[in-house]
Write a protein that holds these residues in place. Sequence first.
Motif, short mmCIF file in Angstrom:
data_model
loop_
_atom_site.label_atom_id
_atom_site.label_comp_id
_atom_site.label_asym_id
_atom_site.label_seq_id
_atom_site.Cartn_x
_atom_site.Cartn_y
_atom_site.Cartn_z
N LYS A 13 0.83 -1.21 0.00
CA LYS A 13 0.00 0.00 0.00
C LYS A 13 0.86 1.26 0.00
CE LYS A 13 -3.82 2.35 2.32
NZ LYS A 13 -3.23 3.67 2.06
N ALA A 14 1.90 1.27 0.84
CA ALA A 14 2.78 2.43 0.90
C ALA A 14 3.48 2.65 -0.43
CB ALA A 14 3.81 2.24 2.02
N TRP A 15 3.92 1.57 -1.05
CA TRP A 15 4.62 1.64 -2.34
C TRP A 15 3.69 2.20 -3.43
CZ3 TRP A 15 9.35 -1.44 -3.62
CH2 TRP A 15 9.68 -1.39 -4.96
N ILE A 16 2.51 1.65 -3.54
CA ILE A 16 1.58 2.07 -4.58
C ILE A 16 1.14 3.51 -4.38
CG2 ILE A 16 -0.75 1.69 -5.50
CD1 ILE A 16 -0.29 -1.31 -5.03
N ASP A 17 0.90 3.90 -3.13
CA ASP A 17 0.50 5.28 -2.85
C ASP A 17 1.61 6.27 -3.19
OD1 ASP A 17 -1.95 4.38 -1.97
OD2 ASP A 17 -1.50 4.61 0.17
N PHE A 18 2.86 5.89 -2.94
CA PHE A 18 3.98 6.81 -3.14
C PHE A 18 4.48 6.83 -4.58
CE2 PHE A 18 8.65 7.73 -2.79
CZ PHE A 18 8.53 9.06 -2.38
N LYS A 19 4.42 5.69 -5.25
CA LYS A 19 4.90 5.55 -6.63
C LYS A 19 6.38 5.94 -6.77
CE LYS A 19 0.35 6.40 -8.70
NZ LYS A 19 -0.36 6.56 -7.41
N PRO A 20 7.28 5.19 -6.15
CA PRO A 20 8.70 5.56 -6.20
C PRO A 20 9.31 5.38 -7.58
CG PRO A 20 8.45 3.39 -5.23
CD PRO A 20 7.06 3.93 -5.40
N ASP A 21 10.29 6.24 -7.87
CA ASP A 21 11.12 6.07 -9.06
C ASP A 21 12.33 5.20 -8.74
OD1 ASP A 21 9.64 7.96 -10.74
OD2 ASP A 21 10.44 9.48 -9.39
N VAL A 22 12.79 5.31 -7.50
CA VAL A 22 14.00 4.61 -7.04
C VAL A 22 13.72 4.06 -5.65
CG1 VAL A 22 16.37 4.98 -6.21
CG2 VAL A 22 15.66 5.96 -8.40
N VAL A 23 14.28 2.90 -5.36
CA VAL A 23 14.20 2.32 -4.01
C VAL A 23 15.62 2.16 -3.48
CG1 VAL A 23 13.62 0.26 -2.66
CG2 VAL A 23 12.04 1.11 -4.40
N ILE A 24 15.83 2.61 -2.25
CA ILE A 24 17.08 2.38 -1.53
C ILE A 24 16.74 1.55 -0.30
CG2 ILE A 24 19.08 3.41 -0.38
CD1 ILE A 24 18.72 5.88 -2.11
N HIS A 25 17.10 0.30 -0.33
CA HIS A 25 16.71 -0.65 0.71
C HIS A 25 17.84 -0.80 1.74
CE1 HIS A 25 15.41 -4.09 2.84
NE2 HIS A 25 15.94 -5.02 2.08
N LEU A 26 17.64 -0.18 2.90
CA LEU A 26 18.64 -0.19 3.96
C LEU A 26 18.16 -0.91 5.22
CD1 LEU A 26 19.78 3.56 3.65
CD2 LEU A 26 20.90 1.54 2.66
N ALA A 27 16.87 -1.21 5.29
CA ALA A 27 16.32 -1.87 6.48
C ALA A 27 16.89 -3.29 6.59
CB ALA A 27 14.80 -1.94 6.40
N ALA A 28 17.28 -3.65 7.81
CA ALA A 28 17.83 -4.99 8.04
C ALA A 28 17.97 -5.22 9.53
CB ALA A 28 19.20 -5.14 7.38
N GLN A 29 18.06 -6.47 9.89
CA GLN A 29 18.51 -6.81 11.24
C GLN A 29 20.02 -6.87 11.17
OE1 GLN A 29 16.99 -7.30 14.46
NE2 GLN A 29 19.19 -7.05 14.77
N ALA A 30 20.66 -5.93 11.85
CA ALA A 30 22.12 -5.80 11.76
C ALA A 30 22.80 -6.52 12.93
CB ALA A 30 22.49 -4.32 11.76
N GLY A 31 24.13 -6.61 12.82
CA GLY A 31 24.94 -7.13 13.91
C GLY A 31 25.41 -8.56 13.70
N VAL A 32 26.73 -8.75 13.66
CA VAL A 32 27.29 -10.08 13.48
C VAL A 32 27.05 -10.94 14.72
CG1 VAL A 32 29.45 -11.38 13.23
CG2 VAL A 32 29.04 -9.34 11.82
N ARG A 33 27.39 -10.41 15.90
CA ARG A 33 27.27 -11.21 17.12
C ARG A 33 25.82 -11.55 17.45
NH1 ARG A 33 31.93 -8.83 16.13
NH2 ARG A 33 31.25 -6.93 17.16
N TYR A 34 24.93 -10.62 17.27
CA TYR A 34 23.53 -10.85 17.62
C TYR A 34 22.91 -11.93 16.73
CZ TYR A 34 18.71 -9.75 19.01
OH TYR A 34 17.42 -9.82 19.49
#
Length: 336
Positions: free
Chosen positions: A75-96
């Motif tokens: 829904k967020a994608w369709i409403d916004f209609k992006p030209d470009v996506v920068i995907h930075l979301a992640a579960q980070a951390g080697v030890r965790y």
Amino acid sequence: MTVSAPRILVTGSAGFIGFHTCSRLLDQGSTVLGIDNFSSYYDVTLKEKRTALLAEKSGFSLARISIEDQAALEKAWIDFKPDVVIHLAAQAGVRYSIEAPRSYVGANIVGTFNLLELARHHPVRHFLAASTSSVYGANTHMPFEETQRTQTPLSLYAATKGATELIGHSYSHLYGTPMTFFRFFTVYGPWGRPDMALFKFTRAILAGEAIDVYNNGAMVRDFTYVEDLADAIVRLIQAVPGRVAVEGDSLSPVAPFRSVNIGAGTPTQLMDYIGELERALDKTAIKNFMPMQQGDVPATEASSALLKHLTGAVPETPPSVGVPAFVKWYLDHYRS
């Protein structure tokens, strides 16, 4: 630099790297939709404060959703209609990732899959996504080059990020989505994550507590200042993978897909890095020397040649500048 695609969707916008990337895009006049679920992995207050600063800039909006929630994401994608996506979301951390592996499969693999499916059905000009230098795993040839094998990860975190590169390549091949996966090298700087070494070291030194120094200090890292990283990400928006390769390219022979290191190619000894922190704080650290941690590597060094060919620039801020900048932010933020 002028960004050619003004409507940019950025996942992980409340995170350390996401915040700096969004800020740079907004300062250049882009319209940005940030997506973040404000995970409790670390202090949510820090994420709220970063987001409040972004909200002060023209062109920013926020969707408080998880990338694992496919319906809300769509829904967020369709409403916004992006030209470009920068995907930075992640579960980070080697030890965790050793302690809580399931969260990495959900956030890193399922979340990325949801975004790739949306890019398949609602095409974008360029899909850019974060990977990590950890994908080089057991490689010992330095500097790490994008064309090296990455099939020897030493942690589940690295394995999930490597898996997203492979899944991304398959989608790029099947559906023609231009994709760039960038590999980060030990990012640090203002507004950093509390679970990262520089943040933990600073807090401990100021409190008069010992810092844990792994591998007895015999560690080398290609430290990357976060503002240099954000600049590189924004520059890479223009470097859309196509049919023409540049020197040393990792461009796939069967898809508009490449991987790119974002690192300076100037590794620093961990003890020298700690020394810069001690000088910035004017205080000597109490050091607790320890053996190597499980899942870690003794050294990293990026080849920055491909990034230079694609964007004309590479990270240049040395720890002697970046570490004091972090310390100033830390003292201002926590003693205000």
